[in-house]
Design an enzyme around this catalytic site. Structure first.
Site, PDB file in Angstrom:
ATOM      1  N   THR A  28      -0.038   0.864  -0.662  1.00  0.00           N
ATOM      2  CA  THR A  28      -0.767  -0.508  -0.413  1.00  0.00           C
ATOM      3  C   THR A  28      -1.897  -0.149  -1.145  1.00  0.00           C
ATOM      4  O   THR A  28      -2.471   0.806  -1.042  1.00  0.00           O
ATOM      5  CB  THR A  28      -0.821  -0.828   1.054  1.00  0.00           C
ATOM      6  OG1 THR A  28       0.104  -0.894   1.635  1.00  0.00           O
ATOM      7  CG2 THR A  28      -1.751  -1.988   1.280  1.00  0.00           C
ATOM      8  N   GLU A 107       2.120   3.690   5.663  1.00  0.00           N
ATOM      9  CA  GLU A 107       1.708   4.565   4.538  1.00  0.00           C
ATOM     10  C   GLU A 107       2.436   5.949   5.016  1.00  0.00           C
ATOM     11  O   GLU A 107       3.306   6.478   4.394  1.00  0.00           O
ATOM     12  CB  GLU A 107       0.476   4.734   4.027  1.00  0.00           C
ATOM     13  CG  GLU A 107       0.211   3.454   3.554  1.00  0.00           C
ATOM     14  CD  GLU A 107      -1.382   3.270   2.913  1.00  0.00           C
ATOM     15  OE1 GLU A 107      -1.653   2.106   2.133  1.00  0.00           O
ATOM     16  OE2 GLU A 107      -2.179   4.057   3.445  1.00  0.00           O
TER      17      GLU A 107
HETATM   18  C1  5RP Z   1      -4.532   1.315   2.002  1.00  0.00           C
HETATM   19  C2  5RP Z   1      -4.890   2.602   1.314  1.00  0.00           C
HETATM   20  C3  5RP Z   1      -5.336   2.431  -0.302  1.00  0.00           C
HETATM   21  O1  5RP Z   1      -4.193   3.217  -0.765  1.00  0.00           O
HETATM   22  C4  5RP Z   1      -6.536   2.986  -0.627  1.00  0.00           C
HETATM   23  O2  5RP Z   1      -7.373   2.100   0.591  1.00  0.00           O
HETATM   24  C5  5RP Z   1      -6.823   2.685  -2.204  1.00  0.00           C
HETATM   25  O3  5RP Z   1      -6.793   1.154  -2.599  1.00  0.00           O
HETATM   26  P1  5RP Z   1      -7.385   0.941  -3.783  1.00  0.00           P
HETATM   27  O4  5RP Z   1      -6.161   1.455  -4.609  1.00  0.00           O
HETATM   28  O5  5RP Z   1      -7.314  -0.591  -3.461  1.00  0.00           O
HETATM   29  O6  5RP Z   1      -8.702   1.480  -4.156  1.00  0.00           O
HETATM   30  O7  5RP Z   1      -4.909   3.747   1.686  1.00  0.00           O
HETATM   31  O8  5RP Z   1      -4.367   1.680   3.349  1.00  0.00           O
END
Ligand code: 5RP
Length: 222
Positions: A28, A107
């Protein structure tokens, strides 16, 4: 290159780790969105590029389904070849802080199904030691104040993330001021606090490979 362009770069590079005709685990976030978009492009020329996905959030499920990629319930899958996800921080050992997008519990569940965890991130996410990014912790709502007190004893300051309910109906407590010197031990210690559903340290389910987007191109860290 902008941060967005670096995310596009690693999102595309992650396709190389997805076996043709397989079911892929999908994380995500904004970097994963780029991976999903790359998958959608690949399917235009090769409709069997993947046969489905196991998704870690409502957000990713919607994006996958909008591209016509079937999303399978995690409980119907026993193993995945690869799980692709981003990170808020990653160290040189592949340990990560995740949960900035509040999807950390699902996740961790989907990552646990996969033989390989490929982390995709722009170079700003690489750190020497975890802990600068506020640590997300998914907590059962009635335990939030108690969990915040438990973190205070460890030297951390926790705050309930405003306006955020997880896909599982819980809250996120973001904790600052922690020293995470031994990520695996820290992860299992925090898991013992009653009311903690998932801590955003991924040391047991750490990245096997990190595709890091840099202005010189994609660097592969193993
Ligand atoms: C979501 C996550 C994402 O992988 C993390 O926040 C990184 O997000 P982005 O790719 O938008 O920087 O752990 O729960």
């Amino acid at each position: 290159m902008t941060q967005d362009e670096l995310k596009t770069l690693v999102g595309r590079a992650a396709l190389d780790y997805v076996q043709a005709g397989s079911i892929v685990g999908v994380g995500t976030g904004s970097t994963v969105d780029k991976f999903i978009d790359a998958l959608g492009e690949a399917l235009k020329t090769d409709p069997k590029r993947v046969v489905g996905a196991v998704s870690s959030s409502v957000r990713s499920t919607q994006r996958l389904e909008a591209l016509g990629i079937p999303v399978l319930p995690a409980e119907t899958v026993t193993e995945l070849g690869v799980y692709i996800d981003g990170a808020d921080e990653i160290d040189h050992g592949g340990n990560m802080i995740k949960g900035g997008g509040a999807a950390l519990t699902r996740e961790k569940i989907v990552a646990d199904l996969a033989r390989q965890f490929v982390c995709i991130a722009d170079e700003s996410k690489l750190v020497q030691a975890l802990g600068k990014f506020p640590l997300p912790v998914e907590v059962i709502p009635m335990a939030a104040a108690q969990v915040i007190r438990a973190f205070a004893k460890l030297g951390g300051e926790g705050k309930v993330r405003e306006g955020c309910t997880t896909d599982n109906g819980n809250v996120i407590v973001d904790v600052t001021g922690l020293q995470i010197t031994e990520p695996a031990r820290f992860e299992s210690d925090i898991n013992q606090i009653p009311g903690v559903v998932t801590v955003g340290v991924f040391a047991r389910n750490k990245a096997s490979v990190c595709l890091l987007g840099t202005s010189q191109g994609v660097k592969t860290l193993k």
